[in-house]
Enzyme design. Structure first.
Site, PDB file in Angstrom:
ATOM      1  N   HIS A   1       0.854  -1.189   0.000  1.00 54.33           N
ATOM      2  CA  HIS A   1       0.000   0.000   0.000  1.00 54.33           C
ATOM      3  C   HIS A   1       0.887   1.235   0.000  1.00 54.33           C
ATOM      4  O   HIS A   1       1.853   1.300   0.757  1.00 54.33           O
ATOM      5  CB  HIS A   1      -0.921   0.006   1.218  1.00 54.33           C
ATOM      6  CG  HIS A   1      -1.918   1.132   1.181  1.00 54.33           C
ATOM      7  ND1 HIS A   1      -3.052   1.103   0.402  1.00 54.33           N
ATOM      8  CD2 HIS A   1      -1.930   2.337   1.789  1.00 54.33           C
ATOM      9  CE1 HIS A   1      -3.727   2.231   0.551  1.00 54.33           C
ATOM     10  NE2 HIS A   1      -3.065   2.997   1.391  1.00 54.33           N
TER      11      HIS A   1
ATOM     12  N   GLY B   1      -7.229   3.523   1.601  1.00 54.16           N
ATOM     13  CA  GLY B   1      -8.113   3.701   0.451  1.00 54.16           C
ATOM     14  C   GLY B   1      -7.446   4.268  -0.773  1.00 54.16           C
ATOM     15  O   GLY B   1      -6.239   4.112  -0.956  1.00 54.16           O
TER      16      GLY B   1
ATOM     17  N   LEU C   1     -10.201  -3.999   3.846  1.00 52.93           N
ATOM     18  CA  LEU C   1      -9.271  -3.311   2.956  1.00 52.93           C
ATOM     19  C   LEU C   1      -8.171  -2.548   3.721  1.00 52.93           C
ATOM     20  O   LEU C   1      -8.471  -1.769   4.622  1.00 52.93           O
ATOM     21  CB  LEU C   1     -10.059  -2.318   2.075  1.00 52.93           C
ATOM     22  CG  LEU C   1      -9.265  -1.656   0.952  1.00 52.93           C
ATOM     23  CD1 LEU C   1      -8.876  -2.663  -0.106  1.00 52.93           C
ATOM     24  CD2 LEU C   1     -10.054  -0.504   0.347  1.00 52.93           C
ATOM     25  N   ASP C   2      -6.919  -2.782   3.330  1.00 58.20           N
ATOM     26  CA  ASP C   2      -5.769  -2.047   3.875  1.00 58.20           C
ATOM     27  C   ASP C   2      -5.618  -2.179   5.382  1.00 58.20           C
ATOM     28  O   ASP C   2      -4.997  -1.329   6.030  1.00 58.20           O
ATOM     29  CB  ASP C   2      -5.862  -0.541   3.528  1.00 58.20           C
ATOM     30  CG  ASP C   2      -5.877  -0.308   2.026  1.00 58.20           C
ATOM     31  OD1 ASP C   2      -5.380  -1.175   1.291  1.00 58.20           O
ATOM     32  OD2 ASP C   2      -6.368   0.744   1.590  1.00 58.20           O
ATOM     33  N   ALA C   3      -6.162  -3.247   5.975  1.00 59.46           N
ATOM     34  CA  ALA C   3      -6.121  -3.359   7.428  1.00 59.46           C
ATOM     35  C   ALA C   3      -5.430  -4.629   7.919  1.00 59.46           C
ATOM     36  O   ALA C   3      -5.378  -4.874   9.114  1.00 59.46           O
ATOM     37  CB  ALA C   3      -7.539  -3.290   7.995  1.00 59.46           C
TER      38      ALA C   3
END
Lengths: 284, 284, 284, 284
Positions: A192, A201, A227-229
């Site tokens: 990311h 995001g 998402l992204d976690a």
């Protein structure tokens, strides 16, 4: 049987674990090359261990060794453990989109033998990188997402990557479904382009520019349903200033992304990462 | 009149600005020591300039110079500008709580003449640091927050810091009211113990630990009405790993905090920072 | 005539330089995009300036502009100056040996349009990289050093690179003669795999390992007659520890080398570097 | 007997060491908190181990434990080993001169309980810092070097520091004799204000300025008979540029020096450093 093996252990901490593990290995002819351990708390905490050993003349087969370890040591301490062998080269599938810097970095390190794996497939939703990928000797698959039909694309990709030990999202710009993700628990690594949890995001460099941060970051993490976690494996930052427009942030960030992703993938392939809850222990 | 002066300018960008400014100064006997500029966009963007000059024999008084500059140059280009003189030593008030590492760092640099200012007051809601503060020759004021009556404490503090050019929150653990903040626009610097915008609010090291980040950060920013959201002046990060408990993150973070805050305060005192919207231009 | 130009100036410092330069440019229709200056000492020191300007409708030809600037400004201040135009794309020749990581990094950034130049030739004393080089669209020349006859090899290379604006030694493992070097004053950039002046000469990673340093470094510098002693453009370091054998130092160092060399080459191509004596001023 | 102990081992590598050590400790009631090891080569190399253990109910006295360990484990593997107990607080003597930033950093961390030691003496050849030192509760001794008679000064200092477990040279500007140095083998830590081995000797910031380096460094090392050449414990670097005069390098370098020295001293006090030949193994 000879060669290098790695043992990863997670279990409740209590006295005697290291003694039991190392004595078992010594007794069966293994020589410890590297040992690293961590305990969240000596009393009532969780114990983690990574041990790399060399077994010039192991006195039993792999299967027998694993069975014996499980019975003699694993059960006694309630261990979650796994043994992997450097000889069993892991297979990797890389998913990419038009932005190819992370993909190229991985292929380039692969060609320098810095990534201990076999890249079995590179998949992209754009055909542009085919030639470059194939020049590194990796098979290329073009899987477009037609009319936004992600479900169909995922089905095609699942066919291709089914047997991969690791799936790397090298700036793959589509969100994978929970279905796809759950097929590879703790085995999908994403890069990311921000210092998570900042700028979750879309378009994190735009977000960073709007916020006026003085450092930008990149984060490699395991992919989970959210998402992204997922659990963070590696992060790094680079200094920027008011002169950096969004395009400059992207250029500078690209270098961060490829470094951070390459580290995370390398550590995973070297069995240096243990996932525990939403966090990782990285033995380096 | 002699000595060093600094000119900070913000205005719409268009051709001729640097020529006009430097020709004005040259004509009046000033010698440019340092000049830095930035434009968000040469066409239709905003222009920023910091210029440091030496005037061995300025041909007019400060007031006359400023009047002339405003009329000849400032109005022509629609400038927001200010001139400051290194001789006019800025006065600083520091607000602290029990955690004294940031306060001590500032006092220590102050005693080494690294901070070009006069520390006119150190205020704490705890009396513990009085002796240390006074040993550095700075006046100490104990302003407790009794029964949570922050309004009263703020009134007392406002009396003390009324004339300060800069207020520094050196890990001051109370949230200041909008009323207090608005008395010092772009003149209150806070150190937040995270890499903002990650981990806004209370106990960021605990948040960082829970998230399992691989770097921790610190952020110095101007204080605005919205908590932890003002323009960022400086940030930095330090590497941590799974071995770091919350207490270790605090210890490592303390070193970051004092470095980052010291830089931000120094740059502010050297007139290197221009606030523009919710961001800063820092000429270093 | 339109477009971006850059002006680099070195001269004795004295009042009025910036005013004269910027007024000249403004008068002739140029709009300053970026201006950076440095003085070693406002009184009796040396003044350096880098100025980037945009000239949508310059009122004269390049030649006329340069003549006028020389007469009106350059001579008055005793300037050593040069104007370059972003349109005049610089030609670059890269010399490499078997170790290809620095070469590949340059070619890869070149293909991403991050290096504002035309790579006119890649020369190696080993044929291995030919295919990779050509896949990036750069001409490849194999110039072996037969029987240690460096003189002959240099003659062949001089034929090829004669017109290059910049020669980059991307881990070229042969020492160039004073004759070759003097043909490209301040226009040959070398990457040395240590933090110079530590570990001059052969096998610096071996030297670093023997010394037990805790950081390794890389240095990009202009090549002069004295080995590894020319003006430094850029340096960086990376953390290592007792676990790093010489091979690990090389792997880690490779990443440093390619980053540091890429930065130095980029800055040179953007006319950001002024050589002054045995040192550089790098306007970034 | 309870509490934390640390075991440091150096010996020829061969199979069974970790098993023997950990089994011995487990058998006697110790619980391993931290274990780190390193081998220069699994076959014929040197093995290093640091082990931290907690012994809530050790089944014998310290002396008995050490005797038993030596007989049962130490002799079997030809170990050079030592056991230290966190309870046995090490005594430290600090030697300083007029530049007090490193001294102040140590005292300040000492007062925050970050240095696990008792500072038994601060000696300076200048009286200036007496008051500051005493405000931190450390005894101060002024030992001037009269008429360059270093021998006499050393004799006085030896009287004072005789029993120190560690002597720290916190920018002490006099060269100590081989006689003094040999009284504290691997127990004198010096901070050198450069990235050794670059800029050995006097005035390294001046040397760095003359060379035009783009990073400056600091090095903490054990003192040996040869000036600035002892085993390196820790190093770090900071970015500088052409704007930095010698005074700026000193200011920036001061921050590096205090950080690097503080780390080295802390690691020594935590028994994390093993000296081996002219190098160190630092378990962190």
């Amino acid at each position: 049987m000879s060669h290098i093996a790695r043992l990863l252990i997670t279990c409740p901490d209590r006295p005697g674990i290291v003694s039991a593990v190392t004595t078992f290995l010594y007794t069966h002819g293994a020589n410890i090359i590297d040992l690293d351990q961590h305990s969240t708390d000596p009393e009532g905490g969780t114990f983690f261990l990574r041990l790399e050993f060399h077994a010039p003349v192991l006195d039993m087969s792999r299967t027998a060794l694993e069975t014996a370890f499980g019975e003699v040591v694993g059960e006694r301490f309630g261990m979650d453990w796994r043994l992997s062998y450097a000889d069993d080269v892991k297979t990797v599938a890389v998913l990419a989109s038009r932005q190819d810097h992370c993909l190229m970095e991985l292929l380039w390190r692969y060609s320098r033998k810095e990534l201990p794996c076999r890249i079995a497939a590179v998949i992209s939703n754009h055909p542009d990188v085919q030639k470059s990928v194939e020049s590194f000797g990796a098979p290329f698959f073009h899987v477009p997402v037609t009319d936004g039909d992600m479900e169909k694309a995922e089905a095609t990709m699942l066919e291709i990557v089914r047997d991969a030990d690791l799936v790397v999202l090298a700036r793959y710009m589509r969100v994978l479904s929970g279905n796809f993700v759950s097929a590879f628990p703790d085995r999908i690594i994403n890069i990311h382009h921000s210092f998570l949890p900042a700028f979750v995001g879309a378009d994190p460099y735009r977000q960073a520019h709007d916020k006026g941060v003085k450092l930008i970051g990149a984060t490699a993490h395991y992919v989970t349903a959210e998402l992204d976690a997922g659990p963070i494996i590696e992060q790094d930052t680079a200094r920027v200033n008011h002169r950096f427009g969004v395009a400059d942030l992207k250029t500078t960030g690209s270098d961060l992304e490829r470094t951070v992703l390459a580290r995370a993938v390398t550590w995973h392939l070297q069995d240096r990462v243990i996932v525990h809850g939403n966090k990782t222990v990285v033995f380096r």
